[in-house]
Design a protein around this motif. Structure first.
Motif, PDB file in Angstrom:
ATOM      1  N   HIS B  16      -2.488  -4.961  -4.614  1.00 20.93           N
ATOM      2  CA  HIS B  16      -2.989  -5.803  -3.737  1.00 20.93           C
ATOM      3  C   HIS B  16      -4.451  -6.105  -3.818  1.00 20.93           C
ATOM      4  O   HIS B  16      -5.347  -5.684  -4.160  1.00 20.93           O
ATOM      5  CB  HIS B  16      -3.296  -4.556  -2.274  1.00 20.93           C
ATOM      6  CG  HIS B  16      -3.599  -5.057  -1.105  1.00 20.93           C
ATOM      7  ND1 HIS B  16      -3.024  -5.956  -0.338  1.00 20.93           N
ATOM      8  CD2 HIS B  16      -4.528  -4.631  -0.430  1.00 20.93           C
ATOM      9  CE1 HIS B  16      -3.310  -6.330   0.588  1.00 20.93           C
ATOM     10  NE2 HIS B  16      -4.565  -5.239   0.880  1.00 20.93           N
ATOM     11  N   CYS B  61      -5.491  -1.576  -5.022  1.00 25.67           N
ATOM     12  CA  CYS B  61      -6.324  -2.556  -4.580  1.00 25.67           C
ATOM     13  C   CYS B  61      -7.219  -3.027  -5.509  1.00 25.67           C
ATOM     14  O   CYS B  61      -7.614  -2.235  -6.281  1.00 25.67           O
ATOM     15  CB  CYS B  61      -7.062  -1.950  -3.437  1.00 25.67           C
ATOM     16  SG  CYS B  61      -6.404  -1.355  -1.866  1.00 25.67           S
ATOM     17  N   VAL B  67      -7.200  -3.328   3.758  1.00 22.28           N
ATOM     18  CA  VAL B  67      -6.073  -2.565   4.070  1.00 22.28           C
ATOM     19  C   VAL B  67      -6.104  -2.027   5.430  1.00 22.28           C
ATOM     20  O   VAL B  67      -6.453  -1.064   5.779  1.00 22.28           O
ATOM     21  CB  VAL B  67      -5.923  -1.372   2.960  1.00 22.28           C
ATOM     22  CG1 VAL B  67      -4.744  -0.420   3.221  1.00 22.28           C
ATOM     23  CG2 VAL B  67      -6.341  -1.815   1.626  1.00 22.28           C
TER      24      VAL B  67
END
Lengths: 326, 326
Positions: B16, B61, B67
């Motif tokens: 991510h 991440c 998020v």
């Protein structure tokens, strides 16, 4: 010299100062308690001045005027020289010893300030603080994006050259950052467990960073020369809060410029206030105008030490910060 | 995604990241051990990608991509979010808690670097290091003579806002300089003897220097406002190595400019990389482009933490740096 009645009843101190230093906040305070003789304000041909010079027992240095045998010859009754600067390389200590003249120093009042500044320069060079500040002020952050990373302080091997009052305070601070300390000094300090290197070349080879906190003497002139810088190596950093004469400055500039050493934090230079102009263009150096030594707080402490020593001298009490010149 | 035979046999992790961050030194290492899914490289209409998204258990991440609950909705099988930044204000922790998703942070690998930098900024502002460097580089030393003295570090009263992993390390370092520490935090830390102030106004009134090392949350938004700066006073100094949102920046600039506070060392700003241009002309500030947090050394440590947590997760071993989000 004030009114003769009161002035002549006060103990006499001789002010020894560079000609350009014609005022100091301590002088008015002194004059409340002492008869202050300033040779720059006396006529050499005045016989009463000559008599005073021959009888004066105490010489108070302001700043760093040379105290040579010629100066000492002028005041044959001297018993004490009070130095007020951080270093004492302006005083001929051997000549004082020969004549039985005591010398008092700054009693360590500057040591904390100098140690703080040394650590400040070290963090600044390693983490590129001043360089980052220039980057922002030039408006480059939005244009160039991320600024390059500096290097971690913790874990660095720091070689301290001169583990005296200042060097000890530097090492105490650096321990809190997780640095690893070793040192070179005139002699082994039995009160510390840091590794001792008799040879500065070996210390430099071991070190990531060299901090110069030793006195400037004939023995330490250019103690950091080309060989030492080569031993320190490409990533090596030099922090100088001692004296300019400790480093071969021409060689330092050349090796910084060619990348043979990594960076430097310099508070002192060989020909102050002149600073080699090539340094002004370098990103890996932090430059400072001989300011490590002093804050208003340490200056206030110094005044207390001076006033204490003046009173102690004239009443035969113990002096603060008397130098061991034997 | 590599050859299907090998790739599909590896544990799956979802990367991510912000769209602009299209490379990171850790990605090639990851691919040796994991099947790395990057939504920016998958087509949303590809049914096999959708299947993968629904089955992925771990989200890694890179940098600080939000998020949010929308993001979490896309990956309904998530069990763990691995954050790799210093702060975690990009992650909706309440939403993670609600869904039973664990979150790991940086395990303190950045704390030493940030603390070092905070102390570096503090020394720099107090002793005027970057300002002195500008003075020299402008060639002013021989022209203007002595540079003004800074202020002593030792004895200063330092109020630390946020006595977590970073604030504790700042206080440990400052003790070695002889500073006096007090703090404000979400709760009293029973392991320290520093005075605790529940009210930041009272802490600011007591302090010579405020260091901001707390998280950026709704509660700490503009925690340093006009009132706090007034309480800190004309000689007061603010060091911010937390987040820009902790300070009312517009008010800070105004009060620095009018002399209502004394100085600032700022590594973070409200609208990075934009920095208020008025700051560029001020001598009593040190500015830095959000660099307190990271050195190559801490980045290497972080990679170790990430690799450890990936392996630990897929083999049911204890995680490092798991956040207490209950």
């Amino acid at each position: 010299m004030g009114s003769p009645e009161t002035a002549t009843s006060l103990p006499v101190i001789l002010l020894h100062r560079p000609p350009e230093l014609d005022s100091s906040p301590i002088i008015p305070r002194l004059k409340d308690f002492y008869r202050v003789i300033d040779p720059h304000e006396e006529s050499d041909s005045d016989p009463s001045a000559q008599t005073l010079f021959r009888s004066v027992r105490l010489l108070l240095c302001l700043a760093r005027p040379p105290v040579t045998s010629d100066v000492l010859d002028r005041y044959p009754s001297l018993e004490l020289v009070i130095a007020t600067s951080a270093g004492i390389d302006h005083i001929d200590l051997a000549e004082c010893r020969r004549r039985g003249i005591k010398v008092t120093g700054n009693a360590g009042v500057f040591s904390d300030d100098v140690a703080d500044y040394a650590v400040g320069l070290l963090i600044d060079v390693l983490r590129r603080v001043s360089e980052a500040d220039r980057f922002l002020r030039a408006g480059l952050w939005p244009v160039k994006g991320e600024f390059p990373l500096g290097s971690r302080v913790g874990g660095k091997r720091v070689g301290i050259v001169g583990l005296g009052s200042i060097g000890m305070r530097v090492s105490k601070r650096l321990e809190a950052f997780g640095c690893v300390v070793a040192y070179k000094s005139r002699k082994i300090n039995p009160n510390v467990s840091y590794p001792y290197y008799a040879d500065i070349l070996e210390l430099a080879s071991w070190s990531d960073i060299l901090i110069l906190s030793c006195s400037s003497t004939k023995e330490t002139y250019h103690i950091v020369d080309k060989g030492v810088m080569k031993a320190l190596g490409k990533k090596g950093i030099i922090i100088n809060i001692g004296r300019g004469a400790l480093i071969d400055e021409e060689e330092l500039v050349r090796m910084l410029s060619s990348g043979e050493i990594g960076g430097a934090g310099l508070d002192v230079f060989e020909n102050e206030p002149e600073v080699p102009k090539q340094l002004f263009e370098m990103e890996n150096v932090v430059l400072s105008p001989h300011r490590a030594v002093l804050t208003p707080e340490s200056f206030a402490e110094l005044q207390k030490v001076i006033m204490h020593n003046l009173e102690a001298f004239f009443s035969n009490k113990p002096l603060m910060g008397e130098l061991d010149i034997e």
